[in-house]
Motif scaffolding. Structure first.
Motif, PDB file in Angstrom:
ATOM      1  N   GLU A 122       0.817  -1.228   0.000  1.00 62.07           N
ATOM      2  CA  GLU A 122       0.000   0.000   0.000  1.00 62.07           C
ATOM      3  C   GLU A 122       0.844   1.268   0.000  1.00 62.07           C
ATOM      4  N   GLU A 138      -9.690  -2.569  -4.765  1.00 63.36           N
ATOM      5  CA  GLU A 138      -9.193  -3.317  -3.605  1.00 63.36           C
ATOM      6  C   GLU A 138     -10.244  -4.321  -3.143  1.00 63.36           C
ATOM      7  N   ARG A 141      -7.137  -6.886   2.342  1.00 60.30           N
ATOM      8  CA  ARG A 141      -5.904  -6.291   2.887  1.00 60.30           C
ATOM      9  C   ARG A 141      -5.186  -7.346   3.697  1.00 60.30           C
ATOM     10  N   LEU A 157      -2.215  -4.878  -0.366  1.00 59.58           N
ATOM     11  CA  LEU A 157      -3.588  -4.770  -0.870  1.00 59.58           C
ATOM     12  C   LEU A 157      -3.759  -5.829  -1.956  1.00 59.58           C
TER      13      LEU A 157
END
Ligand SMILES: CC(C)(COP(=O)(O)OP(=O)(O)OC[C@H]1O[C@@H](n2cnc3c(N)ncnc32)[C@H](O)[C@@H]1OP(=O)(O)O)[C@@H](O)C(=O)NCCC(=O)NCCS
Length: 164
Positions: A122, A138, A141, A157
């Motif tokens: 990220e 996205e 995560r 991501l």
């Protein structure tokens, strides 16, 4: 696919498939930016796998020069992932990253794949901007995924681009 590129002077590139003869150059390019670079042998092993494919950016008129960048991807069961992409520092900002990703997308459209995935740090703002511009979104995560010697780990991501 030809990519006009201005970097002090006009240069033209051809985006064409990676071959086993590219693996030494791929390893050299990869070590410019990745903390755990892949070796030529690892790249050869990947290219040998049927679902793995990729493209190199080759400067027209300089057949002996190393590729200015490359992208490697893998496709399986309708979905694909970017394994790695890199453009040599002196050639960045001229459209080669976009052209390499576009070549992958075109091949996947042709094969009627459903989606393309990738993972990105990220904090990698250049890559993130490229992927967002190419309509990746996205979807997950992974906190503390990338280790950095002497610094805090950073988040990965997971991004997806729909192809249908
Ligand atoms: C990410 C990378 C491949 C981009 O390659 P590139 O050839 O410089 O990218 P392009 O010139 O095609 O840029 C395409 C778009 O990406 C974005 N972009 C690229 N570099 C950028 C930067 N430094 N800052 C902000 N946006 C950037 C822009 O939206 C740009 O479009 P625009 O020029 O019309 O604004 C290159 O920076 C690189 O090799 N980085 C190191 C390796 C890496 O991080 N790989 C990705 C791992 S997930």
């Amino acid at each position: 696919m030809r990519v006009p590129f201005i970097n002090g002077r006009k240069r033209e590139f051809l985006i064409d498939p990676l071959a086993v003869r590219d693996t030494t150059a791929m390893a050299l390019l990869h070590q410019e930016d990745f903390s755990r670079p892949w070796t030529a042998v690892e790249f050869a092993g990947l290219l040998d796998q049927e679902p793995v494919f990729g493209f190199a950016a080759r400067e027209i008129g300089r057949p002996a020069a190393l590729p200015a960048g490359f992208v490697l991807a893998r496709q399986a069961a309708g979905e694909a992932e970017i394994l790695t992409i890199t453009v040599a520092r002196s050639f960045r900002g001229g459209g080669l990253g976009w052209a390499l990703m576009d070549a992958v997308l075109r091949q996947l459209y042709h094969q009627r794949a459903e989606a393309l995935f990738l993972e990105v740090d990220e904090t990698n703002l250049a890559a993130l901007a490229l992927y967002r511009r190419m309509r990746f979104r996205e979807v997950a995560r992974r906190p503390a995924y990338y280790a950095h010697p002497g610094a805090a780990p950073t988040t990965a991501l997971v991004m997806r681009r729909d192809l249908r």
